[in-house]
Design an enzyme around this catalytic site. Structure first.
Site, PDB file in Angstrom:
ATOM      1  N   LYS A   7       0.993  -1.411  -0.091  1.00 35.22           N
ATOM      2  CA  LYS A   7       0.297   0.007   0.309  1.00 35.22           C
ATOM      3  C   LYS A   7       1.304   1.274   0.115  1.00 35.22           C
ATOM      4  O   LYS A   7       1.997   1.073   0.657  1.00 35.22           O
ATOM      5  CB  LYS A   7      -0.614  -0.098   0.922  1.00 35.22           C
ATOM      6  CG  LYS A   7      -1.792  -1.062   1.511  1.00 35.22           C
ATOM      7  CD  LYS A   7      -3.720  -0.848   1.236  1.00 35.22           C
ATOM      8  CE  LYS A   7      -4.197  -1.586   0.764  1.00 35.22           C
ATOM      9  NZ  LYS A   7      -4.686  -2.813   1.930  1.00 35.22           N
ATOM     10  N   GLY A  61       0.029   5.050   0.943  1.00 37.00           N
ATOM     11  CA  GLY A  61      -0.842   5.871   1.849  1.00 37.00           C
ATOM     12  C   GLY A  61       0.047   7.301   1.687  1.00 37.00           C
ATOM     13  O   GLY A  61       1.064   7.851   1.085  1.00 37.00           O
ATOM     14  N   ALA A  62      -0.694   8.171   2.335  1.00 35.04           N
ATOM     15  CA  ALA A  62      -0.180   9.427   2.313  1.00 35.04           C
ATOM     16  C   ALA A  62       0.737  10.048   3.065  1.00 35.04           C
ATOM     17  O   ALA A  62       1.852  10.193   3.099  1.00 35.04           O
ATOM     18  CB  ALA A  62      -1.410  10.948   2.156  1.00 35.04           C
ATOM     19  N   GLU A  63       1.193   9.029   4.145  1.00 36.34           N
ATOM     20  CA  GLU A  63       1.573   9.056   5.878  1.00 36.34           C
ATOM     21  C   GLU A  63       2.828   8.081   5.064  1.00 36.34           C
ATOM     22  O   GLU A  63       4.044   7.984   6.020  1.00 36.34           O
ATOM     23  CB  GLU A  63       1.131   8.919   6.535  1.00 36.34           C
ATOM     24  CG  GLU A  63       0.354  10.147   7.194  1.00 36.34           C
ATOM     25  CD  GLU A  63       1.333  11.087   7.996  1.00 36.34           C
ATOM     26  OE1 GLU A  63       1.892  10.252   8.864  1.00 36.34           O
ATOM     27  OE2 GLU A  63       0.724  12.096   7.835  1.00 36.34           O
ATOM     28  N   ALA A  64       2.435   6.547   4.399  1.00 40.57           N
ATOM     29  CA  ALA A  64       3.424   5.651   4.426  1.00 40.57           C
ATOM     30  C   ALA A  64       3.801   5.004   3.388  1.00 40.57           C
ATOM     31  O   ALA A  64       2.333   4.818   3.399  1.00 40.57           O
ATOM     32  CB  ALA A  64       3.093   4.922   6.273  1.00 40.57           C
ATOM     33  N   LYS A  77       6.470  -0.612   7.788  1.00 39.88           N
ATOM     34  CA  LYS A  77       5.467   0.460   7.282  1.00 39.88           C
ATOM     35  C   LYS A  77       7.016   1.714   7.523  1.00 39.88           C
ATOM     36  O   LYS A  77       7.487   1.942   8.722  1.00 39.88           O
ATOM     37  CB  LYS A  77       4.603   0.577   8.571  1.00 39.88           C
ATOM     38  CG  LYS A  77       4.009   1.745   7.941  1.00 39.88           C
ATOM     39  CD  LYS A  77       2.359   2.332   9.645  1.00 39.88           C
ATOM     40  CE  LYS A  77       1.843   2.622   9.359  1.00 39.88           C
ATOM     41  NZ  LYS A  77       1.048   3.194  10.084  1.00 39.88           N
ATOM     42  N   ASP A 119      -7.342   7.110  15.411  1.00 45.22           N
ATOM     43  CA  ASP A 119      -7.554   7.407  14.011  1.00 45.22           C
ATOM     44  C   ASP A 119      -8.371   5.939  14.126  1.00 45.22           C
ATOM     45  O   ASP A 119      -8.544   5.431  12.545  1.00 45.22           O
ATOM     46  CB  ASP A 119      -6.531   7.519  12.728  1.00 45.22           C
ATOM     47  CG  ASP A 119      -6.668   7.686  11.405  1.00 45.22           C
ATOM     48  OD1 ASP A 119      -8.096   7.811  11.098  1.00 45.22           O
ATOM     49  OD2 ASP A 119      -6.360   7.220  10.251  1.00 45.22           O
TER      50      ASP A 119
HETATM   51  N1  LIG Z   1       0.286  -6.123  10.399  1.00 42.05           N
HETATM   52  C1  LIG Z   1      -0.556  -5.885   8.532  1.00 42.05           C
HETATM   53  N2  LIG Z   1      -0.780  -6.949   8.105  1.00 42.05           N
HETATM   54  C2  LIG Z   1      -2.305  -6.783   7.254  1.00 42.05           C
HETATM   55  N3  LIG Z   1      -2.035  -5.968   6.431  1.00 42.05           N
HETATM   56  C3  LIG Z   1      -1.745  -4.914   6.571  1.00 42.05           C
HETATM   57  C4  LIG Z   1      -1.068  -4.824   7.811  1.00 42.05           C
HETATM   58  N4  LIG Z   1      -0.927  -3.085   8.254  1.00 42.05           N
HETATM   59  C5  LIG Z   1      -0.997  -1.954   7.186  1.00 42.05           C
HETATM   60  N5  LIG Z   1      -2.276  -3.754   6.309  1.00 42.05           N
HETATM   61  C6  LIG Z   1      -2.359  -2.704   5.256  1.00 42.05           C
HETATM   62  O1  LIG Z   1      -1.903  -1.889   4.977  1.00 42.05           O
HETATM   63  C7  LIG Z   1      -2.846  -0.966   5.071  1.00 42.05           C
HETATM   64  C8  LIG Z   1      -2.111   0.387   5.114  1.00 42.05           C
HETATM   65  O2  LIG Z   1      -1.780   0.500   6.716  1.00 42.05           O
HETATM   66  P1  LIG Z   1      -2.163   1.473   7.961  1.00 42.05           P
HETATM   67  O3  LIG Z   1      -0.998   0.867   9.290  1.00 42.05           O
HETATM   68  O4  LIG Z   1      -3.882   1.639   7.879  1.00 42.05           O
HETATM   69  O5  LIG Z   1      -1.675   2.644   7.578  1.00 42.05           O
HETATM   70  P2  LIG Z   1      -1.472   4.169   6.770  1.00 42.05           P
HETATM   71  O6  LIG Z   1      -0.900   5.052   8.034  1.00 42.05           O
HETATM   72  O7  LIG Z   1      -1.371   4.696   5.512  1.00 42.05           O
HETATM   73  O8  LIG Z   1      -3.417   4.264   6.913  1.00 42.05           O
HETATM   74  C9  LIG Z   1      -4.232  -0.981   5.577  1.00 42.05           C
HETATM   75  O9  LIG Z   1      -5.183  -0.726   5.871  1.00 42.05           O
HETATM   76  C10 LIG Z   1      -4.234  -3.050   5.532  1.00 42.05           C
HETATM   77  O10 LIG Z   1      -4.729  -2.833   4.567  1.00 42.05           O
HETATM   78 MG   LIG Z   2      -4.805   3.391   8.229  1.00 45.45          MG
END
Ligand SMILES: Nc1ncnc2c1ncn2[C@@H]1O[C@H](COP(=O)(O)OP(=O)(O)O)[C@@H](O)[C@H]1O
Ligand SMILES: [Mg+2]
Length: 230
Positions: free
Chosen positions: A14, A16-19, A34, A137
């Site tokens: 993924k 995203g805007a932050e990571a 991440k 969040d």
């Molecule tokens: N430990 C994990 N196992 C499986 N999928 C994950 C995990 N952590 C994140 N994801 C996937 O990545 C997406 C973005 O991660 P997240 O930590 O929410 O970052 P952001 O700050 O970009 O929203 C989550 O919505 C999920 O779909």
């Molecule tokens: Mg998230």
């Protein structure tokens, strides 16, 4: 030691805007990395400090959750130089958001089908808040269902805005953020939020939930007034 623990080139899962989220292999275990990257629009010194803070907050809150019996990914390693968190990858999971959308499109009467999940979310948040963990969040994308969704193995993620606080106001705002996110992402789910609240109250240790719900009502009212003025 760390970077060489990649057994293969990481895949971006993924962005995203932050990571950025990469998947990889961490010494034989499925891992996600991440990585919070610098934001060009922020002053570099401020940016570094904020990014560092979020990385630390995320790890701290995840640890606190685990100690309270709430499922979060196991943290394998944290690199504060590059703001990378190496953690357990739930490779056979879906987000609660994806699951709700799927149930809505495949079930004629989705609300009863989603009630057990709403109850699980409520009891998890009740436990989280009685341990004074604020998520910051709460959305349906920041909750995973590991394995068979019917088993309700709910994993809380994305604690970058998380912190520890005992006052009811912060907990009320946390619930309000979830309510807004739920209703805007999944229309006509008011009944599910009611189930979340009922189970939140049941799971909350002690009497504190009464005050939290009162604060939630206050925040809702403020939100409504702002909408009317705007
Ligand atoms: N430990 C994990 N196992 C499986 N999928 C994950 C995990 N952590 C994140 N994801 C996937 O990545 C997406 C973005 O991660 P997240 O930590 O929410 O970052 P952001 O700050 O970009 O929203 C989550 O919505 C999920 O779909
Ligand atoms: Mg998230």
């Amino acid at each position: 030691m760390l970077v060489s623990s990649y057994s293969q080139m990481p895949d971006v899962l993924k962005q995203g805007a932050e990571a950025k989220i990469f998947t990889c292999d961490f010494q034989g275990r499925p891992c996600i990395v991440k990585e919070r990257f610098p934001k060009g629009y922020r002053h570099p010194v401020l940016d570094r400090s904020l990014t560092n803070q979020r990385t630390k907050s995320e790890v701290r809150s995840m640890m606190r959750c685990r100690n309270s019996g709430i499922l979060t990914p196991t943290v394998f390693f944290v690199d504060l130089e590059s703001n990378k968190i190496y953690m357990q990858y739930f490779s056979n999971s879906s987000t609660v958001r994806e699951h709700i959308i799927k149930v809505h499109s495949s079930t004629p009467d989705p609300i009863p089908a989603l009630r057990p999940l709403a109850a699980k979310i409520g009891s998890t948040l009740g436990l989280m808040h009685s341990n004074n963990i604020i998520h910051g969040d709460l959305t349906t994308s920041n909750m995973l269902l590991d394995g068979d969704p019917d088993e309700l193995s709910l994993v809380m993620i994305d604690f970058g805005l998380g912190y520890t606080e005992s006052v009811a106001e912060d907990k009320g705002v946390d619930l309000y953020v979830l309510e807004r996110a739920l209703l805007s992402t999944h229309p006509n789910t008011e009944a599910l939020f009611d189930v979340i609240l009922q189970n939140y109250k049941k799971a909350y240790v002690g009497q504190g939930s009464v005050e939290v719900i009162r604060k939630l009502e206050e925040v809702r009212l403020r939100g409504r007034k702002r909408t009317m003025v705007g």
